[in-house]
Write a protein that holds these residues in place. Structure first.
Motif, short mmCIF file in Angstrom:
data_model
loop_
_atom_site.label_atom_id
_atom_site.label_comp_id
_atom_site.label_asym_id
_atom_site.label_seq_id
_atom_site.Cartn_x
_atom_site.Cartn_y
_atom_site.Cartn_z
N LEU A 261 -2.47 4.42 13.60
CA LEU A 261 -1.39 3.83 14.38
C LEU A 261 -2.03 3.14 15.58
O LEU A 261 -2.57 3.80 16.46
CB LEU A 261 -0.41 4.90 14.85
N ASP A 262 -2.00 1.80 15.56
CA ASP A 262 -2.71 1.05 16.59
C ASP A 262 -2.11 -0.35 16.63
O ASP A 262 -2.25 -1.12 15.68
CB ASP A 262 -4.20 1.01 16.24
N ARG A 263 -1.43 -0.67 17.74
CA ARG A 263 -0.78 -1.97 17.88
C ARG A 263 -1.77 -3.13 17.74
O ARG A 263 -1.47 -4.15 17.14
CB ARG A 263 -0.06 -2.05 19.22
N ALA A 264 -2.97 -2.98 18.33
CA ALA A 264 -3.97 -4.05 18.25
C ALA A 264 -4.41 -4.25 16.80
O ALA A 264 -4.59 -5.39 16.34
CB ALA A 264 -5.17 -3.73 19.14
N LEU A 265 -4.57 -3.16 16.05
CA LEU A 265 -4.93 -3.27 14.65
C LEU A 265 -3.80 -3.92 13.86
O LEU A 265 -4.05 -4.76 12.98
CB LEU A 265 -5.25 -1.88 14.09
N ALA A 266 -2.57 -3.55 14.18
CA ALA A 266 -1.41 -4.17 13.52
C ALA A 266 -1.43 -5.68 13.74
O ALA A 266 -1.18 -6.46 12.82
CB ALA A 266 -0.11 -3.57 14.04
N ARG A 267 -1.72 -6.10 14.98
CA ARG A 267 -1.78 -7.53 15.31
C ARG A 267 -2.90 -8.22 14.52
O ARG A 267 -2.74 -9.33 14.02
CB ARG A 267 -2.00 -7.71 16.81
N THR A 268 -4.04 -7.53 14.38
CA THR A 268 -5.15 -8.09 13.61
C THR A 268 -4.75 -8.29 12.15
O THR A 268 -5.01 -9.34 11.56
CB THR A 268 -6.39 -7.17 13.71
N PHE A 269 -4.11 -7.27 11.57
CA PHE A 269 -3.64 -7.39 10.19
C PHE A 269 -2.63 -8.55 10.07
O PHE A 269 -2.66 -9.32 9.11
CB PHE A 269 -2.99 -6.10 9.69
N ALA B 146 -0.11 -3.19 5.59
CA ALA B 146 -1.06 -2.57 6.53
C ALA B 146 -0.63 -2.81 7.97
O ALA B 146 -0.71 -1.91 8.81
CB ALA B 146 -2.47 -3.11 6.29
N ALA B 147 -0.15 -4.02 8.27
CA ALA B 147 0.33 -4.32 9.63
C ALA B 147 1.51 -3.44 9.97
O ALA B 147 1.58 -2.87 11.08
CB ALA B 147 0.70 -5.80 9.74
N SER B 148 2.45 -3.29 9.06
CA SER B 148 3.60 -2.41 9.29
C SER B 148 3.16 -0.97 9.48
O SER B 148 3.66 -0.27 10.37
CB SER B 148 4.59 -2.50 8.12
N SER B 149 2.23 -0.53 8.66
CA SER B 149 1.73 0.85 8.76
C SER B 149 1.05 1.09 10.10
O SER B 149 1.28 2.11 10.75
CB SER B 149 0.76 1.15 7.61
N ALA B 150 0.21 0.15 10.54
CA ALA B 150 -0.50 0.31 11.81
C ALA B 150 0.47 0.26 13.00
O ALA B 150 0.21 0.87 14.04
CB ALA B 150 -1.56 -0.78 11.96
N ALA B 151 1.59 -0.43 12.82
CA ALA B 151 2.59 -0.51 13.88
C ALA B 151 3.59 0.66 13.82
O ALA B 151 4.47 0.77 14.68
CB ALA B 151 3.34 -1.83 13.80
N GLY B 152 3.48 1.49 12.80
CA GLY B 152 4.40 2.61 12.65
C GLY B 152 5.77 2.20 12.16
O GLY B 152 6.76 2.90 12.39
N PHE C 22 14.37 2.61 -1.27
CA PHE C 22 13.39 3.66 -0.96
C PHE C 22 12.36 3.09 0.00
O PHE C 22 12.20 1.88 0.11
CB PHE C 22 12.73 4.23 -2.22
N SER C 23 11.69 4.01 0.68
CA SER C 23 10.62 3.62 1.61
C SER C 23 9.28 3.84 0.94
O SER C 23 9.07 4.85 0.27
CB SER C 23 10.67 4.45 2.89
N LEU C 24 8.39 2.90 1.15
CA LEU C 24 7.02 3.06 0.67
C LEU C 24 6.25 3.88 1.70
O LEU C 24 6.50 3.75 2.90
CB LEU C 24 6.37 1.70 0.47
N PRO C 25 5.32 4.67 1.26
CA PRO C 25 4.53 5.43 2.24
C PRO C 25 3.65 4.46 3.04
O PRO C 25 3.25 3.42 2.54
CB PRO C 25 3.67 6.35 1.37
N GLY C 26 3.38 4.83 4.27
CA GLY C 26 2.48 4.02 5.08
C GLY C 26 1.08 4.05 4.49
O GLY C 26 0.67 5.03 3.88
N LEU C 27 0.36 2.96 4.66
CA LEU C 27 -1.03 2.94 4.22
C LEU C 27 -1.87 3.77 5.18
O LEU C 27 -1.51 3.93 6.35
CB LEU C 27 -1.54 1.49 4.17
N PRO C 28 -2.98 4.30 4.71
CA PRO C 28 -3.81 5.17 5.57
C PRO C 28 -4.63 4.37 6.59
O PRO C 28 -5.84 4.24 6.47
CB PRO C 28 -4.70 5.89 4.56
N VAL C 29 -3.91 3.82 7.57
CA VAL C 29 -4.55 3.11 8.67
C VAL C 29 -4.09 3.77 9.97
O VAL C 29 -3.02 4.36 10.03
CB VAL C 29 -4.20 1.60 8.68
#
Length: 186
Positions: free
Chosen positions: A133-141, A109-115, A124-131
């Motif tokens: 794109l928000d750096r602050a949210l990534a930091r929270t995760f 989730a942190a990676s997904s929120a950070a893009g 292979f790449s995993l799809p991003g989770l549906p969160v």
């Protein structure tokens, strides 16, 4: 004291020790990663990429272990152990499962929120989770992920101390069931 049943199955032992080994690898990878300047050193990216890959492997193995355990229930706890010890053992195991799922999901989730991509060993790449794109949210995760790791360390300590207590103080065969190198006590 009623003796615990024989060893766990080879599948259970493989899940247990395989996940334990991968958790130890995770600690090593993140320790090395933290020594690098992530913004300047390309090796930092390689270490965090491996950390993500191993984390996703732990997630998959933990889900597999849960399915296996539902089909093959755990051995009973020692009858002679006090109720509070059995409750602590059960709680610790449940929390292990929760963390071994939540930690990889939190990192993902942190990676997904950070893009940032989550690749599995470059295959292979995993799809991003549906969160969002928000750096602050990534930091929270990421903060939650790091807090969860601290709880995992406490659980690991309790688990090891409990196993050693059974072996050296209670002198029962609880550790024998999960550690292939031990001989069963008479």
């Amino acid at each position: 004291m009623a003796e615990p049943r024989n060893r766990y199955s080879l599948v259970s032992l493989t899940f247990h020790w395989g996940i334990a080994l991968l958790v130890a690898v995770q600690v090593g990878l993140i320790t090395v990663f933290e020594r690098y300047d992530a913004a300047k050193d390309p090796l930092a990216g390689a270490y965090i990429g491996l950390h993500k890959s191993v984390g996703m492997t732990i997630l998959a193995l933990t889900l597999g272990r849960i399915v296996w355990r539902l089909m093959n229930p755990a051995h009973p706890l020692p009858v002679a152990a006090p109720r509070w010890q059995n409750l602590l053992a059960r709680t610790t195991h449940i929390l292990f499962y929760v963390l071994l799922i939540a930690l990889p999901l939190g990192g993902w989730a942190a990676s997904s929120a950070a893009g940032r991509a989550v690749e599995w060993f470059g295959l292979f790449s995993l799809p991003g989770l549906p969160v969002p794109l928000d750096r602050a949210l990534a930091r929270t995760f990421l903060d939650m992920h790091e807090a969860g790791v601290k709880v995992l360390y406490v659980l690991l300590a309790l688990h090891v101390v409990g196993a050693l207590k059974h072996h050296f103080i209670d002198r029962d065969n609880v550790l024998y069931r999960m550690l292939p190198i031990l001989r069963r006590r008479p």
